[in-house]
Each structure stands twice: as structure tokens, then as C-alpha cells.
Design a protein around this motif. Structure first.
Motif, short mmCIF file in Angstrom:
data_model
loop_
_atom_site.label_atom_id
_atom_site.label_comp_id
_atom_site.label_asym_id
_atom_site.label_seq_id
_atom_site.Cartn_x
_atom_site.Cartn_y
_atom_site.Cartn_z
N PRO A 114 -10.74 -32.14 -3.74
CA PRO A 114 -11.20 -32.42 -2.36
C PRO A 114 -11.02 -31.25 -1.40
O PRO A 114 -11.70 -31.21 -0.37
N VAL A 115 -10.14 -30.31 -1.71
CA VAL A 115 -9.87 -29.23 -0.76
C VAL A 115 -10.65 -27.95 -1.08
O VAL A 115 -10.55 -26.96 -0.35
N GLU A 116 -11.44 -27.95 -2.14
CA GLU A 116 -12.08 -26.71 -2.56
C GLU A 116 -13.06 -26.16 -1.53
O GLU A 116 -13.10 -24.97 -1.25
N LYS A 117 -13.85 -27.05 -0.92
CA LYS A 117 -14.89 -26.58 0.01
C LYS A 117 -14.30 -25.86 1.20
O LYS A 117 -14.81 -24.83 1.64
N SER A 118 -13.20 -26.38 1.75
CA SER A 118 -12.63 -25.77 2.95
C SER A 118 -11.91 -24.46 2.64
O SER A 118 -11.80 -23.60 3.50
N LEU A 119 -11.41 -24.30 1.41
CA LEU A 119 -10.62 -23.10 1.09
C LEU A 119 -11.40 -22.06 0.30
O LEU A 119 -11.02 -20.90 0.26
N GLY A 120 -12.48 -22.45 -0.36
CA GLY A 120 -13.37 -21.49 -1.00
C GLY A 120 -12.72 -20.63 -2.08
O GLY A 120 -12.86 -19.41 -2.05
N TRP A 121 -12.04 -21.23 -3.04
CA TRP A 121 -11.38 -20.45 -4.09
C TRP A 121 -12.38 -19.87 -5.08
O TRP A 121 -13.37 -20.50 -5.44
N LYS A 122 -12.08 -18.65 -5.52
CA LYS A 122 -12.86 -17.98 -6.56
C LYS A 122 -11.89 -17.51 -7.63
O LYS A 122 -10.75 -17.14 -7.33
N PRO A 123 -12.31 -17.48 -8.91
CA PRO A 123 -11.41 -17.03 -9.97
C PRO A 123 -10.87 -15.63 -9.71
O PRO A 123 -11.59 -14.75 -9.25
N ASP A 124 -9.61 -15.43 -10.00
CA ASP A 124 -8.96 -14.13 -9.88
C ASP A 124 -8.53 -13.72 -11.27
O ASP A 124 -7.41 -13.99 -11.70
N GLY A 270 -3.04 -35.32 3.82
CA GLY A 270 -3.50 -36.69 3.66
C GLY A 270 -4.47 -36.84 2.50
O GLY A 270 -4.72 -37.96 2.03
N THR A 271 -5.02 -35.73 2.02
CA THR A 271 -5.93 -35.77 0.86
C THR A 271 -5.20 -35.56 -0.46
O THR A 271 -5.83 -35.55 -1.52
N ASP A 272 -3.88 -35.40 -0.42
CA ASP A 272 -3.16 -35.00 -1.64
C ASP A 272 -3.19 -36.05 -2.75
O ASP A 272 -3.18 -35.70 -3.93
N ALA A 273 -3.24 -37.32 -2.39
CA ALA A 273 -3.37 -38.35 -3.43
C ALA A 273 -4.72 -38.19 -4.15
O ALA A 273 -4.81 -38.35 -5.38
N ALA A 274 -5.75 -37.84 -3.39
CA ALA A 274 -7.06 -37.62 -3.99
C ALA A 274 -7.06 -36.37 -4.87
O ALA A 274 -7.73 -36.33 -5.91
N VAL A 275 -6.32 -35.34 -4.45
CA VAL A 275 -6.20 -34.13 -5.26
C VAL A 275 -5.54 -34.47 -6.60
O VAL A 275 -5.99 -34.04 -7.67
N LEU A 276 -4.46 -35.26 -6.55
CA LEU A 276 -3.79 -35.66 -7.79
C LEU A 276 -4.75 -36.46 -8.68
O LEU A 276 -4.77 -36.28 -9.90
N GLY A 277 -5.55 -37.33 -8.07
CA GLY A 277 -6.51 -38.10 -8.86
C GLY A 277 -7.55 -37.23 -9.53
O GLY A 277 -7.91 -37.44 -10.69
N ALA A 278 -8.03 -36.21 -8.80
CA ALA A 278 -9.02 -35.29 -9.36
C ALA A 278 -8.41 -34.48 -10.50
O ALA A 278 -9.07 -34.24 -11.53
N LEU A 279 -7.17 -34.06 -10.34
CA LEU A 279 -6.49 -33.32 -11.41
C LEU A 279 -6.31 -34.21 -12.64
O LEU A 279 -6.48 -33.75 -13.78
#
Length: 286
Positions: A114-124, A270-279
Motif C-alpha cells: 500500500p505504501v509503494e506509490k507514495s514512496l516510489g521505490w526502485k531496485p537498488d 495506519g496502513t501497516d496492517a495492510a502492508v503485513l497482509g500484502a507481504l
């Protein structure tokens, strides 16, 4: 990364060290391994890097350079063998097949968080995959993972150049994986006094605050807001995030950092439960 060493914050490997460090979560991402005192791996560090039992330190592979111009010394796991098309291949003696166990640490999987769009991670850097033989992987100043037989990590950098990292640990059986998860929960629940003790020794304000931000069945998320002390973490004010999910014979981790000197949209815990679910959904595909 609370998430291999860049000038990172931890919960890092991922500097990482999902997380994996990507130097990312603080490189979420990522750790290092050894049989004595385990070096730590934080999110803002590169992904965790194991040390062979006979060697107290582990150097980064010659082709693994830090993507962070401010980064300090870094330790990262060796890259998985690469095929001509650049994909990781299964190494000799790989029990069960490394190539078949990469779903949870593939970069495309990060888009499901859920947090990917706001933080924009790219592989390093590329995916690292390594068999473990007694090494202990340090995730951050507070927690380690011991007893795994296979360890994979992928590092990331956000658009603000904060680190993140994904890490995937496979164990001989489900009971071993559950034991590693339970030890991680205990260590992280004691991370606030541990972090303040480190701050006291380093002469910085003892301001570390560690919170459990979400819990689900076999999954927990933490955040640590503090003034980092350097070394395996970035210096100065930062927030490190660590997510851990236990499933069967494996443990999936994701770490990322938010550094005060690298402004980015603040993470909503507040999105961390959703992050755990996605993982958990990613890990279930392994």
C-alpha cells in the motif's frame, strides 16, 4: 532499514536491509551474519549480509557499490548467479531451488504494498541469494535471525533516496521458522531500551521511541523514531520501519527508513496492517 551497510538507519539492510540494502529502509531493507556478535543490518543499510562462521567481517562484492553518495562502509550478501538475460539462476547444491523461491523478493511484488506509490521505490542492485550454514543475520541494533538455511534479499531506494529492503529466510521446518519469528518479536519489543542504551554510549539524545504499529496472525510491524548514531544506521533524526511475517518454513521481512534530511511524504502507519497482509500474500506464493 530497524530492514548491509550504507550510512543507513535500521530497521537496515532491508541496509535492509524488503530488506533485504537497499540500503533501503533505511534501506528497507536490510543484515549481516556471523556466529559470534552479529553485525546489524538496517533498513537504511544495504540488505543484510552474512558472515561466514570463520570470518568476523564480510565485505561487499566488488560490483556492489552504494547508490547513496553519503553512504559509509557497506556489507551486502553476494549476488545470486546471473544468467545471460540477467535473471538469478539456481546455484549448485541449492536445496529446493533458489530460482523457485524468489516470488516474495521480486521487485514487481513491491507494487502490491500500500505504501509503494507514495514512496516510489526502485531496485537498488540485483537480488542476492545465499545458502546459510550457521551464520546469524543481524537486522538492526536490536534483532537477529538465526537458523535459516537460505536467505534472499532485494534492496530498493525511494524517490527521496531512502533505503528499503525485502528479505526472505527459509528454515529446515515450520517450527524453526516460528522460533525465529518469536525471537524477533521479543527482540523488537525490547528495542526501545536497547536503542536508548546505544544512544547513551554514543553521547546522543536518548530519544528512541519504538512502537508496535500493527499485528496480524503471524505478523507484526514496528516503527522506531530516534536520533541515529551512525555505524549501521544513519546519523541524526529518522524513523525506521520493520515488518515481519511468518508462514510455514519461511520468514518474510520488509524494512524501510525515513530520514529527516531526505524529505518525503510521511508514512501512515495506519496502513501497516495492510502492508503485513500484502507481504503475507507475496510469501504465500513461495
Amino acid at each position: 532499514m530497524l530492514m548491509q551497510k550504507k550510512s543507513r538507519s535500521t530497521f537496515s539492510a532491508v541496509s535492509v536491509a524488503l530488506a533485504v540494502c537497499a540500503a533501503a529502509v533505511a534501506t528497507a531493507g536490510c543484515g549481516r551474519a556471523d556466529t559470534g556478535t552479529a553485525p546489524a543490518a538496517a533498513a537504511h543499510e544495504a540488505p543484510a549480509a552474512p558472515q561466514a562462521p570463520s570470518s568476523p567481517t564480510s565485505a561487499p562484492p566488488p560490483d556492489k557499490k552504494s547508490a547513496d553518495p553519503k553512504a559509509g562502509p557497506q556489507s551486502s550478501a553476494p549476488s545470486a548467479p546471473r544468467s545471460p538475460d540477467g535473471k538469478a539462476t539456481q546455484g549448485k547444491g541449492d536445496p529446493g531451488g533458489t530460482a523457485a523461491r524468489t516470488v516474495a523478493v521480486k521487485p514487481e511484488g513491491l507494487a502490491k504494498l500500500p505504501v509503494e506509490k507514495s514512496l516510489g521505490w526502485k531496485p537498488d542492485g540485483p537480488l542476492s541469494s545465499q545458502e546459510l550454514k550457521g551464520q546469524k543475520i543481524t537486522l538492526n541494533e536490536c534483532a537477529t535471525v538465526a537458523g535459516a538455511t537460505l536467505w534472499q534479499q532485494q534492496g530498493y531506494l525511494s524517490s527521496a533516496r531512502n533505503a528499503a529492503g525485502q528479505q526472505l529466510f527459509f528454515f529446515p521446518d515450520a517450527a524453526s521458522a516460528k522460533g525465529a519469528y518469536d525471537r524477533l518479536v521479543v527482540d523488537m519489543n525490547n528495542c526501545q531500551p536497547t536503542s536508548r542504551g546505544i544512544q547513551a554510549r554514543e553521547g546522543v539524545p536518548q530519544d528512541a521511541v519504538v512502537s508496535t504499529t500493527a499485528t496480524v496472525k503471524d505478523g507484526t510491524a514496528w516503527s522506531r523514531h530516534w536520533t541515529g548514531v551512525g555505524g549501521m544506521t544513519a546519523r541524526d533524526v529518522q524513523t525506521n520501519h520493520l515488518y515481519a511475517v511468518h508462514q510455514g518454513d519461511h520468514l518474510l521481512l520488509f524494512q524501510f527508513d525515513e530520514l529527516a534530511d531526505r524529505p518525503a511524504p510521511p508514512h501512515d502507519t495506519g496502513t501497516d496492517a495492510a502492508v503485513l497482509g500484502a507481504l503475507a500474500d507475496l510469501g504465500a506464493q513461495n
